[in-house]
Design a protein around this motif. Structure first.
Motif, mmCIF file in Angstrom:
data_model
loop_
_atom_site.group_PDB
_atom_site.id
_atom_site.type_symbol
_atom_site.label_atom_id
_atom_site.label_comp_id
_atom_site.label_asym_id
_atom_site.label_seq_id
_atom_site.Cartn_x
_atom_site.Cartn_y
_atom_site.Cartn_z
ATOM 1 N N PRO A 1 -72.803 27.536 -84.013
ATOM 2 C CA PRO A 1 -72.725 27.125 -82.613
ATOM 3 C C PRO A 1 -72.281 28.297 -81.748
ATOM 4 O O PRO A 1 -71.655 29.246 -82.239
ATOM 5 C CB PRO A 1 -71.653 26.029 -82.638
ATOM 6 N N PHE A 2 -72.616 28.260 -80.476
ATOM 7 C CA PHE A 2 -72.116 29.256 -79.537
ATOM 8 C C PHE A 2 -71.707 28.557 -78.253
ATOM 9 O O PHE A 2 -72.104 27.421 -77.987
ATOM 10 C CB PHE A 2 -73.168 30.336 -79.245
ATOM 11 N N SER A 3 -70.893 29.237 -77.459
ATOM 12 C CA SER A 3 -70.439 28.662 -76.199
ATOM 13 C C SER A 3 -70.215 29.765 -75.186
ATOM 14 O O SER A 3 -70.311 30.964 -75.513
ATOM 15 C CB SER A 3 -69.147 27.855 -76.417
ATOM 16 N N ALA A 4 -69.928 29.381 -73.954
ATOM 17 C CA ALA A 4 -69.714 30.345 -72.876
ATOM 18 C C ALA A 4 -68.587 31.306 -73.250
ATOM 19 O O ALA A 4 -67.564 30.892 -73.795
ATOM 20 C CB ALA A 4 -69.383 29.615 -71.584
ATOM 21 N N GLY A 5 -68.801 32.577 -72.960
ATOM 22 C CA GLY A 5 -67.834 33.605 -73.304
ATOM 23 C C GLY A 5 -68.187 34.379 -74.557
ATOM 24 O O GLY A 5 -67.659 35.473 -74.777
ATOM 25 N N ASP A 6 -69.066 33.831 -75.392
ATOM 26 C CA ASP A 6 -69.441 34.518 -76.630
ATOM 27 C C ASP A 6 -70.200 35.807 -76.337
ATOM 28 O O ASP A 6 -71.013 35.873 -75.409
ATOM 29 C CB ASP A 6 -70.320 33.619 -77.497
ATOM 30 N N VAL A 7 -69.930 36.827 -77.155
ATOM 31 C CA VAL A 7 -70.677 38.080 -77.109
ATOM 32 C C VAL A 7 -71.134 38.395 -78.521
ATOM 33 O O VAL A 7 -70.319 38.444 -79.449
ATOM 34 C CB VAL A 7 -69.818 39.246 -76.573
ATOM 35 N N VAL A 8 -72.437 38.603 -78.692
ATOM 36 C CA VAL A 8 -73.019 38.795 -80.019
ATOM 37 C C VAL A 8 -73.947 40.011 -80.000
ATOM 38 O O VAL A 8 -74.680 40.225 -79.025
ATOM 39 C CB VAL A 8 -73.798 37.538 -80.470
ATOM 40 N N LEU A 9 -73.905 40.780 -81.078
ATOM 41 C CA LEU A 9 -74.819 41.908 -81.268
ATOM 42 C C LEU A 9 -75.777 41.568 -82.397
ATOM 43 O O LEU A 9 -75.350 41.253 -83.508
ATOM 44 C CB LEU A 9 -74.043 43.183 -81.614
ATOM 45 N N ILE A 10 -77.077 41.621 -82.108
ATOM 46 C CA ILE A 10 -78.103 41.317 -83.107
ATOM 47 C C ILE A 10 -78.901 42.583 -83.398
ATOM 48 O O ILE A 10 -79.405 43.221 -82.471
ATOM 49 C CB ILE A 10 -79.030 40.195 -82.611
ATOM 50 N N PRO A 11 -79.005 42.975 -84.671
ATOM 51 C CA PRO A 11 -79.710 44.215 -85.017
ATOM 52 C C PRO A 11 -81.221 44.107 -84.814
ATOM 53 O O PRO A 11 -81.769 43.002 -84.727
ATOM 54 C CB PRO A 11 -79.384 44.410 -86.510
ATOM 55 N N PRO A 12 -81.905 45.240 -84.758
ATOM 56 C CA PRO A 12 -83.369 45.225 -84.625
ATOM 57 C C PRO A 12 -84.033 44.467 -85.773
ATOM 58 O O PRO A 12 -83.565 44.504 -86.913
ATOM 59 C CB PRO A 12 -83.741 46.713 -84.666
ATOM 60 N N SER A 13 -85.095 43.773 -85.435
ATOM 61 C CA SER A 13 -85.974 43.084 -86.396
ATOM 62 C C SER A 13 -85.328 41.886 -87.086
ATOM 63 O O SER A 13 -85.883 41.383 -88.063
ATOM 64 C CB SER A 13 -86.508 44.059 -87.454
ATOM 65 N N MET A 14 -84.171 41.437 -86.617
ATOM 66 C CA MET A 14 -83.567 40.226 -87.175
ATOM 67 C C MET A 14 -84.071 39.014 -86.394
ATOM 68 O O MET A 14 -83.994 38.973 -85.166
ATOM 69 C CB MET A 14 -82.040 40.274 -87.126
ATOM 70 N N HIS A 15 -84.580 38.018 -87.100
ATOM 71 C CA HIS A 15 -85.008 36.791 -86.453
ATOM 72 C C HIS A 15 -83.810 36.102 -85.814
ATOM 73 O O HIS A 15 -82.732 36.035 -86.409
ATOM 74 C CB HIS A 15 -85.645 35.841 -87.472
ATOM 75 N N HIS A 16 -83.985 35.586 -84.602
ATOM 76 C CA HIS A 16 -82.897 34.891 -83.935
ATOM 77 C C HIS A 16 -83.444 33.916 -82.896
ATOM 78 O O HIS A 16 -84.589 34.003 -82.478
ATOM 79 C CB HIS A 16 -81.915 35.883 -83.293
ATOM 80 N N TYR A 17 -82.574 33.000 -82.511
ATOM 81 C CA TYR A 17 -82.957 31.938 -81.574
ATOM 82 C C TYR A 17 -81.684 31.394 -80.935
ATOM 83 O O TYR A 17 -80.773 30.939 -81.630
ATOM 84 C CB TYR A 17 -83.702 30.835 -82.329
#
Length: 284
Positions: free
Chosen positions: A59-75
């Motif tokens: 789960p995520f909510s307001a205030g979250d900060v996330v780093l996603i690497p290149p070529s990683m599937h995400h949604y």
């Protein structure tokens, strides 16, 4: 499942070395499960929901900060009820190629001194409170800058996001493409059906396996049983409802797929270390 994973090209912006966006959109417009050849730094300003990153559903909510690497599937799947009065969610996002980092290291000794010995993460990272506060401030400042100001701010931002030790795992890449598709198909199925009972036969059939093979496969990939995974997802969803809604505990119990309030309270306390009512009081 093939069509669910979409190669996604970030918009080309002429004469810019990275992509920055302050986005307010309706929840149904946000990109579905996809990947792109760029680092993605994502700050949720308004809205909450569930995120798939690699092999992980959180789960995520307001205030979250996330780093996603290149070529990683995400949604980023925003809950429609989390939109503002205009029906929109809101986030800031910076996307940049890895070649931007390597070129800057080659050209600018000041940046090279901060990044040259760094091992870049292969996992998606969710930043802790202190790092999130710093990154949010920097992104907000970038929003009010001209192009040259943003470039200067980017030089300051890169060491922060890559040198921070204040983070937790938000997703691991899956090395085998078949496993990527299968695990994300499982996550998508759970997201769509967690309110109801999901039997092992149903989920095994969904991914084209027999029950025994599925149980072994899932335990190997996730280090937990499928039942434990569904329970954890339901509790994560319950936590978000406790924080972001006025629903009674009994309503939330049934809304996330539990059929018995005492059992829900018992499982919640066992895994969260407190009752649902205590959790709500601490997070209001």
């Amino acid at each position: 499942m093939e069509e669910m994973i979409t190669p996604y090209e970030l918009p080309e912006i002429k004469d810019h070395s990275f992509f920055f966006i302050d986005q307010r959109i309706a929840t149904h417009i946000e990109a579905k499960l996809h990947k792109h050849d760029a680092w993605e730094l994502y700050h949720v300003i308004h809205g909450h929901g569930n995120r798939i990153a690699g092999d992980t559903l959180q789960p995520f909510s307001a205030g979250d900060v996330v780093l996603i690497p290149p070529s990683m599937h995400h949604y980023w799947q925003y809950a429609p009820t989390s939109a503002d009065n205009d029906g929109c969610i809101h986030y800031l996002m910076v996307a940049f190629s890895h070649s931007l980092i390597t070129r800057c290291i080659e050209v600018f000794p000041e940046l090279r001194n901060r990044l040259t010995s760094l091992t870049f993460p292969v996992n998606a990272l969710k930043y802790g409170l202190e790092s999130s506060r710093v990154i949010c401030k920097m992104l907000s400042q970038m929003n009010d800058m001209d192009d040259l100001g943003r470039l200067s701010a980017m030089f300051r931002l890169l060491p922060v996001i890559f040198n921070s030790s204040d983070h937790i795992l938000a997703g691991k890449p899956m090395q085998i493409e078949r496993d990527v598709r299968r695990m994300q198909q499982i996550c998508a199925y759970v997201m769509a059906h967690y309110v109801h009972t999901i039997t092992l036969n149903e989920i095994a059939s969904e991914v084209g396996m027999n029950r025994s093979a599925f149980c072994s496969y899932f335990k190997r990939c996730k280090k937990m049983t499928f039942s434990q995974f569904v329970t954890q997802y339901r509790l994560n969803t319950a936590c978000e409802l406790l924080k972001h809604s006025q629903k009674q505990v009994s309503e939330i119990c049934f809304a996330v797929g539990f059929n018995d309030v005492p059992h829900f309270n018992r499982v919640f306390k066992e895994l969260q270390g407190m009752t649902p009512k205590e959790y709500r009081k601490r997070n209001i």
